[in-house]
Write a protein that holds these residues in place. Structure first.
Motif, mmCIF file in Angstrom:
data_model
loop_
_atom_site.group_PDB
_atom_site.id
_atom_site.type_symbol
_atom_site.label_atom_id
_atom_site.label_comp_id
_atom_site.label_asym_id
_atom_site.label_seq_id
_atom_site.Cartn_x
_atom_site.Cartn_y
_atom_site.Cartn_z
ATOM 1 N N VAL A 145 0.856 -1.187 0.000
ATOM 2 C CA VAL A 145 0.000 0.000 0.000
ATOM 3 C C VAL A 145 0.891 1.236 0.000
ATOM 4 N N GLU A 146 0.638 2.137 -0.935
ATOM 5 C CA GLU A 146 1.409 3.373 -0.989
ATOM 6 C C GLU A 146 0.511 4.517 -1.438
ATOM 7 N N ALA A 147 0.948 5.727 -1.149
ATOM 8 C CA ALA A 147 0.235 6.911 -1.625
ATOM 9 C C ALA A 147 0.445 7.054 -3.122
ATOM 10 N N HIS A 148 -0.353 7.900 -3.743
ATOM 11 C CA HIS A 148 -0.231 8.088 -5.187
ATOM 12 C C HIS A 148 1.105 8.696 -5.592
ATOM 13 N N ASP A 149 1.790 9.326 -4.625
ATOM 14 C CA ASP A 149 3.120 9.863 -4.934
ATOM 15 C C ASP A 149 4.226 8.838 -4.724
ATOM 16 N N GLY A 150 3.852 7.611 -4.363
ATOM 17 C CA GLY A 150 4.828 6.545 -4.189
ATOM 18 C C GLY A 150 5.294 6.339 -2.765
ATOM 19 N N SER A 151 4.888 7.194 -1.821
ATOM 20 C CA SER A 151 5.306 7.036 -0.433
ATOM 21 C C SER A 151 4.633 5.813 0.183
ATOM 22 N N ALA A 152 5.443 4.930 0.794
ATOM 23 C CA ALA A 152 4.922 3.692 1.366
ATOM 24 C C ALA A 152 5.004 3.673 2.882
ATOM 25 N N GLU A 153 5.390 4.776 3.501
ATOM 26 C CA GLU A 153 5.471 4.821 4.963
ATOM 27 C C GLU A 153 4.445 5.786 5.507
ATOM 28 N N GLY A 154 3.793 5.385 6.572
ATOM 29 C CA GLY A 154 2.768 6.218 7.181
ATOM 30 C C GLY A 154 2.824 6.146 8.694
ATOM 31 N N LEU A 155 1.645 6.147 9.318
ATOM 32 C CA LEU A 155 1.545 6.276 10.775
ATOM 33 C C LEU A 155 0.502 5.303 11.312
ATOM 34 N N ILE A 156 0.819 4.685 12.460
ATOM 35 C CA ILE A 156 -0.152 3.872 13.184
ATOM 36 C C ILE A 156 -0.286 4.412 14.603
ATOM 37 N N THR A 157 -1.509 4.573 15.055
ATOM 38 C CA THR A 157 -1.818 4.945 16.419
ATOM 39 C C THR A 157 -2.653 3.813 17.024
ATOM 40 N N GLY A 158 -3.130 3.995 18.259
ATOM 41 C CA GLY A 158 -3.875 2.931 18.913
ATOM 42 C C GLY A 158 -5.126 3.449 19.587
ATOM 43 N N TYR A 159 -6.090 2.555 19.762
ATOM 44 C CA TYR A 159 -7.290 2.884 20.542
ATOM 45 C C TYR A 159 -7.723 1.666 21.343
ATOM 46 N N PHE A 160 -8.695 1.862 22.235
ATOM 47 C CA PHE A 160 -9.089 0.813 23.164
ATOM 48 C C PHE A 160 -10.542 1.027 23.575
ATOM 49 N N GLU A 161 -11.082 0.099 24.339
ATOM 50 C CA GLU A 161 -12.431 0.245 24.874
ATOM 51 C C GLU A 161 -12.336 0.449 26.376
ATOM 52 N N PRO A 162 -12.671 1.648 26.885
ATOM 53 C CA PRO A 162 -12.543 1.905 28.324
ATOM 54 C C PRO A 162 -13.553 1.110 29.140
ATOM 55 N N LEU A 163 -13.211 0.900 30.419
ATOM 56 C CA LEU A 163 -14.144 0.376 31.416
ATOM 57 C C LEU A 163 -14.245 1.403 32.529
ATOM 58 N N ILE A 164 -15.446 1.899 32.789
ATOM 59 C CA ILE A 164 -15.632 3.018 33.715
ATOM 60 C C ILE A 164 -16.791 2.709 34.659
ATOM 61 N N GLU A 165 -16.611 2.982 35.930
ATOM 62 C CA GLU A 165 -17.694 2.851 36.900
ATOM 63 C C GLU A 165 -18.710 3.963 36.687
ATOM 64 N N ALA A 166 -19.974 3.635 36.905
ATOM 65 C CA ALA A 166 -21.039 4.622 36.699
ATOM 66 C C ALA A 166 -22.189 4.348 37.655
ATOM 67 N N ARG A 167 -23.048 5.327 37.778
ATOM 68 C CA ARG A 167 -24.261 5.217 38.590
ATOM 69 C C ARG A 167 -25.457 5.583 37.720
ATOM 70 N N ARG A 168 -26.562 4.915 37.994
ATOM 71 C CA ARG A 168 -27.768 5.230 37.244
ATOM 72 C C ARG A 168 -28.370 6.558 37.694
ATOM 73 N N GLN A 169 -28.182 6.877 38.963
ATOM 74 C CA GLN A 169 -28.675 8.140 39.511
ATOM 75 C C GLN A 169 -27.488 8.956 40.020
ATOM 76 N N PRO A 170 -27.531 10.285 39.909
ATOM 77 C CA PRO A 170 -26.398 11.088 40.390
ATOM 78 C C PRO A 170 -26.324 11.088 41.904
ATOM 79 N N ASP A 171 -25.108 11.238 42.405
ATOM 80 C CA ASP A 171 -24.904 11.421 43.844
ATOM 81 C C ASP A 171 -23.753 12.400 44.024
ATOM 82 N N ALA A 172 -23.234 12.489 45.248
ATOM 83 C CA ALA A 172 -22.198 13.485 45.528
ATOM 84 C C ALA A 172 -20.909 13.228 44.754
ATOM 85 N N THR A 173 -20.672 11.998 44.363
ATOM 86 C CA THR A 173 -19.447 11.647 43.644
ATOM 87 C C THR A 173 -19.679 11.502 42.148
#
Length: 409
Positions: A145-173
């Motif tokens: 895989v390359e760009a139309h100008d012939g460049s074959a090097e690019g960039l890779i980053t990362g992502y993930f799926e967070p796990l977060i505590e939550a409440r159905r109703q609001p409270d002081a925290t």
């Protein structure tokens, strides 16, 4: 799954790629995980249903694939140049059978031209390493895989799926709401900005009654907005807890702006020092400016709640199939179609300075996209949800080369 990327620091650990393949945590590990993205249980694997025809005869892995008259394939944002299998760095070293379940998941919604091969792949009774490698080399043709100008090097980053505590109703925290799409969501283009949703009476009224759950930290909400979805360990009013998914349901059509970049421009730290821990440390030291920082990003994400009967199944990518940790990537659809097997050549994210980063060379599937994933040689690597995924994802910003594997004509 629509997401952006963010840069965070990481502690040195065992090989990240090997951890992704073999990590497994029992459900009780939830009690030990932090709010912003610890996890449980590596993904189980699915196969295509039905009774497709049996596969054709196999060759030994050392047998060269049949001769091909493959030609250059032009895509809107890339060019695919046919190469031999020996052009793929590390091709003989990856455990290709570990990518097979992700390939079969893509076959649930096959790319154009893949229908026959997907039926054939699903019919293989025992896809061990030898069978998988032989099938790939006989049925597919590698292209650089390359760009139309012939460049074959690019960039890779990362992502993930967070796990977060939550409440159905609001409270002081737990006071920071996550919202479902408002009733008038489709009537305004673009919808209210983040600042307007927090300050204008009409915008606030539109959100009233649309609260899905409440989290404790505005930065927890920001993580969900950046990643586009996440897992919530929700405490109900009766005290019971449920693990659910906050799935992406749309955004307000405003451009994404990085709060980390804004803090660099403010002189909080240098670009090299920018990291998720640095952002959180700044927020702790400047609680009165957190709201100002958040409003720098006008984009606002809305969520829908989805049950999570099997916590070992990943979120749906833009292809519409579950993502597989370490074997799914987000791509630019103008460069690589969804459902395409891709060979990546990059390195693992490591803390600087590291004299010799470990190579990360493996077979992955193009199954997702993202607002920042634009260009011929550009990918976002899905690290999953197990412990350490947040750190690896946030640290990843590596040079990349890619090869697509496409059916032989």
């Amino acid at each position: 799954m629509v997401h952006q990327t963010m840069k965070i620091r990481i502690r040195r650990a065992a090989s990240a790629s090997s951890r992704i393949n073999h990590m497994s945590f029992p459900l009780r590990s939830l009690q030990r995980l932090s709010r912003a993205g610890r996890a449980l249980i590596l993904g189980t694997l699915v196969a295509c249903a039905g009774q497709p025809p049996a596969p054709g005869p196999a060759a030994t892995p050392s047998e060269p694939p049949p001769a091909t008259a493959a030609r250059v394939i032009e895509q809107p944002r890339s060019r695919w140049v046919p190469v031999g299998w020996d052009a793929l760095p590390g091709w003989g070293e990856d455990q290709l059978a570990l990518a097979w379940p992700a390939l079969l998941r893509s076959c649930l919604k096959p790319a154009p031209g893949w229908e026959r091969l997907c039926a054939e792949a699903a019919a293989i009774p025992e896809p061990d390493e030898t069978t998988v490698r032989t099938w790939l080399q006989r049925r597919l043709q590698p292209y650089r895989v390359e760009a139309h100008d012939g460049s074959a090097e690019g960039l890779i980053t990362g992502y993930f799926e967070p796990l977060i505590e939550a409440r159905r109703q609001p409270d002081a925290t737990f006071r920071v709401p996550l919202y479902r799409p408002p009733a008038d969501f489709g009537k305004r283009k673009p919808y209210w900005s983040r600042a307007q949703l927090e300050t204008l009476p009409a915008a606030r009224a539109a959100l009233k009654g649309r609260e899905l759950a409440y989290v404790a930290d505005p930065l927890d909400a920001l993580v969900l907005h950046i990643q586009g979805s996440g897992r919530l360990l929700v405490t109900e009013p009766d005290g019971s807890q449920r693990l659910v998914r906050a799935a992406f349901a749309g955004h307000n059509d405003h451009p994404y702006r990085s709060v980390g970049r804004w803090l660099v421009d403010q002189g909080a730290f240098s670009l090299d020092q920018a990291s998720w821990p640095a952002i959180k440390a700044w927020a702790r030291a400047n609680p009165g400016r957190v709201q100002e920082m958040l409003r720098v990003n006008p984009r606002y994400v809305f969520f829908r709640e989805e049950p999570l009967p099997d916590p070992a199944v990943g979120p749906l990518g833009a292809q519409g199939v579950p993502l597989t940790p370490g074997r799914s990537i987000a791509v630019d659809r103008e460069s690589i179609p969804y459902g395409t097997p891709v060979w990546i050549d990059t390195t693992e994210p490591t803390p600087a300075p590291v004299p010799q980063p470990r190579p990360l060379r493996r077979l992955v599937m193009a199954q997702d996209t993202g607002g920042a994933i634009v260009g011929a040689v550009r990918a976002d690597y899905f690290w999953g949800w197990t412990e350490g995924a947040e750190e690896y994802a946030g640290r990843m910003k590596q040079p990349l080369r890619m090869w697509v594997l496409w059916p032989r004509s």
